[in-house]
Design a protein around this motif. Structure first.
Motif, mmCIF file in Angstrom:
data_model
loop_
_atom_site.group_PDB
_atom_site.id
_atom_site.type_symbol
_atom_site.label_atom_id
_atom_site.label_comp_id
_atom_site.label_asym_id
_atom_site.label_seq_id
_atom_site.Cartn_x
_atom_site.Cartn_y
_atom_site.Cartn_z
ATOM 1 N N ARG A 130 0.819 -1.218 0.000
ATOM 2 C CA ARG A 130 0.000 0.000 0.000
ATOM 3 C C ARG A 130 0.847 1.258 0.000
ATOM 4 N NH1 ARG A 130 -2.799 -2.946 4.187
ATOM 5 N NH2 ARG A 130 -4.680 -3.961 3.360
ATOM 6 N N ARG A 131 2.104 1.134 0.389
ATOM 7 C CA ARG A 131 2.972 2.317 0.396
ATOM 8 C C ARG A 131 3.450 2.700 -1.001
ATOM 9 N NH1 ARG A 131 4.972 0.294 5.560
ATOM 10 N NH2 ARG A 131 6.674 -0.830 4.519
ATOM 11 N N PHE A 132 3.311 1.796 -1.969
ATOM 12 C CA PHE A 132 3.687 2.120 -3.341
ATOM 13 C C PHE A 132 2.694 3.110 -3.945
ATOM 14 C CE2 PHE A 132 5.834 -2.060 -3.040
ATOM 15 C CZ PHE A 132 7.104 -1.676 -3.448
ATOM 16 N N ASP B 138 -1.648 -0.325 -9.715
ATOM 17 C CA ASP B 138 -2.610 -0.639 -10.777
ATOM 18 C C ASP B 138 -1.961 -1.262 -12.005
ATOM 19 O OD1 ASP B 138 -4.842 0.195 -9.412
ATOM 20 O OD2 ASP B 138 -4.729 2.257 -10.129
ATOM 21 N N LEU B 139 -0.641 -1.150 -12.117
ATOM 22 C CA LEU B 139 0.052 -1.677 -13.294
ATOM 23 C C LEU B 139 -0.120 -3.190 -13.481
ATOM 24 C CD1 LEU B 139 1.910 -1.218 -15.701
ATOM 25 C CD2 LEU B 139 3.887 -1.434 -14.144
ATOM 26 N N PRO B 140 -0.083 -4.022 -12.415
ATOM 27 C CA PRO B 140 -0.255 -5.463 -12.616
ATOM 28 C C PRO B 140 -1.553 -5.839 -13.327
ATOM 29 C CG PRO B 140 0.630 -5.056 -10.430
ATOM 30 C CD PRO B 140 0.276 -3.715 -11.012
ATOM 31 N N LEU C 202 -1.803 -1.147 -21.108
ATOM 32 C CA LEU C 202 -0.870 -0.375 -20.296
ATOM 33 C C LEU C 202 -1.484 0.868 -19.643
ATOM 34 C CD1 LEU C 202 2.381 -0.690 -22.443
ATOM 35 C CD2 LEU C 202 1.634 -2.065 -20.482
ATOM 36 N N PRO C 203 -2.422 1.593 -20.296
ATOM 37 C CA PRO C 203 -3.014 2.761 -19.618
ATOM 38 C C PRO C 203 -3.784 2.429 -18.346
ATOM 39 C CG PRO C 203 -3.384 2.889 -21.976
ATOM 40 C CD PRO C 203 -2.841 1.525 -21.702
ATOM 41 N N LEU C 204 -4.084 1.142 -18.092
ATOM 42 C CA LEU C 204 -4.790 0.781 -16.855
ATOM 43 C C LEU C 204 -3.965 1.110 -15.613
ATOM 44 C CD1 LEU C 204 -6.453 -2.652 -17.752
ATOM 45 C CD2 LEU C 204 -7.492 -0.376 -17.707
ATOM 46 N N ARG D 56 -5.505 4.191 -14.162
ATOM 47 C CA ARG D 56 -6.974 4.208 -14.129
ATOM 48 C C ARG D 56 -7.543 4.978 -12.937
ATOM 49 N NH1 ARG D 56 -9.635 0.587 -10.888
ATOM 50 N NH2 ARG D 56 -8.298 -0.664 -9.515
ATOM 51 N N ARG D 57 -6.795 5.094 -11.851
ATOM 52 C CA ARG D 57 -7.274 5.871 -10.700
ATOM 53 C C ARG D 57 -6.657 7.265 -10.647
ATOM 54 N NH1 ARG D 57 -6.877 1.901 -5.537
ATOM 55 N NH2 ARG D 57 -5.096 1.034 -6.696
ATOM 56 N N ARG D 58 -5.422 7.393 -11.066
ATOM 57 C CA ARG D 58 -4.766 8.701 -11.025
ATOM 58 C C ARG D 58 -5.181 9.569 -12.202
ATOM 59 N NH1 ARG D 58 1.258 9.501 -9.123
ATOM 60 N NH2 ARG D 58 0.054 9.357 -7.207
#
Length: 378
Positions: free
Chosen positions: A10-12, A18-20, A62-64, A67-69
């Motif tokens: 969670r610190r990342f 979200d990249l995985p 890759l754009p996922l 997806r949140r930022r």
């Protein structure tokens, strides 16, 4: 161990977390076992992989990571990849990433109405182009559009749920702060009113002892002792406001100390205490202490010089308190003033612990009774 790993994860940065998901879709696009199960819109014939296929897969997957930022940018890039995928007839499994991008845009994006209008118009253009190139009937495009709207709606629902939860937490925090302020106000009222009332009564009595130096010295000594006890109680209360202080809230001193203070102020008090306080009585001891304190304060204010009886019984499951004062009841003896403190505040505190409280005027005086269950913590 698992909790420690999750805490580090969670610190990342959110994009890294979200990249995985994007890499998962990217990997699935190259698995032979699922290549024939991709999204097919328009009925165009399947086309083998070529150089543009990798562009489409990269845009869809890759754009996922953002997806949140960057939900708007993510949806735009994934949509572009989906258009290339369908127009070229690749029918990639990674086309399912469009649903994820739509959910994320609905949950984290802004300007939702503008986004809905723009993407609906873009989908209409894509549907017309695929209808002319392919073989699917118009109702298939309508069905697929409804599926896209459903995905967007899930994201919008998640957004509304998250906002409602944030508002609820804010409201709970505000209620907690208000309750804590009320609790501190009650504690200050109990401490200050009791000791100051005793000091005022003792000082008034000292005015008539100028001809008796010995009794005057005793009276002044009693005033000094009461003031010191007030300072001690106030320091203890301020210690409770320190975040590093423990959770123990029992006041310094004892019921017998309260009785002695009232006696020094000139109030005749009979005190009886039966049983032994329980080791784990929670807040019951503190509330019982405050009941006796407030009742003696009111006796000093409204029935000065009249005999007062304090009876406390410690049971296995509850503490019973009864404080009675002889003589006709005085005005405002219940202490139920406009601030909601005094005995009125004690009634609320006893009720919170599941007990019973009464403050009744009788022909022979005034009686305060409380039954306080033990083992509860406020």
């Amino acid at each position: 161990m698992i909790e420690r790993i999750l805490a580090r994860w969670r610190r990342f940065d959110v994009a890294v977390r979200d990249l995985p998901l994007g890499l998962l879709f990217l990997t699935a696009a190259f698995l032979p076992a699922v290549q024939s199960h991709g999204t097919q819109l328009g009925g165009l014939p399947a086309r083998p992989f070529d150089a543009l296929t990798f562009v489409a897969i990269g845009l869809e997957c890759l754009p996922l990571a953002g997806r949140r930022r960057w939900p708007g940018t993510c949806l735009a890039l994934v949509s572009l990849g989906f258009v290339i995928d369908q127009v070229r007839g690749y029918h990639l499994v990674s086309g399912a990433a469009l649903a994820v991008a739509l959910i994320s845009a609905g949950a984290y994006g802004g300007r939702r109405r503008v986004t809905v209008v723009l993407y609906s118009a873009a989908y209409a253009v894509l549907a017309v182009a695929l209808f002319r190139l392919g073989t699917e009937p118009p109702e298939e495009f309508v069905t697929f559009y409804l599926l896209l709207v459903f995905a967007w709606g899930i994201g919008a629902w998640l957004r509304a749920t998250r906002a409602a939860e944030a508002e609820r937490r804010l409201r709970v925090a505000e209620d907690t702060r208000a309750a804590e302020r009320a609790r501190i106000a009650r504690e200050l009222h109990d401490v200050v009113t009791h000791h100051v009332t005793a000091m005022v009564v003792q000082a008034e009595a000292a005015r008539y002892l100028t001809a008796a130096p010995t009794r005057l010295d005793e009276s002044l000594t009693a005033i000094t002792g009461t003031g010191r006890r007030a300072i001690t109680d106030l320091r203890h209360l301020l210690d409770l406001l320190n975040p590093d202080h423990g959770t123990e809230t029992t006041p310094r001193g004892s019921l017998r100390t309260l009785v002695e203070t009232a006696r020094e102020a000139g109030q005749p008090v009979d005190f009886t205490e039966d049983g032994t306080p329980a080791e784990s009585s929670g807040s019951a001891d503190l509330v019982a202490y405050r009941v006796v304190q407030e009742a003696l304060t009111n006796a000093l204010k409204h029935a000065r010089g009249r005999r007062t009886s304090v009876e406390v019984r410690h049971g296995e499951r509850e503490i019973e308190v009864a404080v009675s004062t002889d003589g006709p009841p005085g005005e405002n003896k219940t202490g139920e003033n406009d601030t909601g403190r005094g005995l009125a505040g004690l009634r609320e505190r006893v009720s919170v612990l599941g007990g019973d409280f009464s403050a009744d005027a009788r022909d022979a005086g005034f009686v305060v009774r409380a039954r306080i269950p033990t083992g509860s913590r406020s």
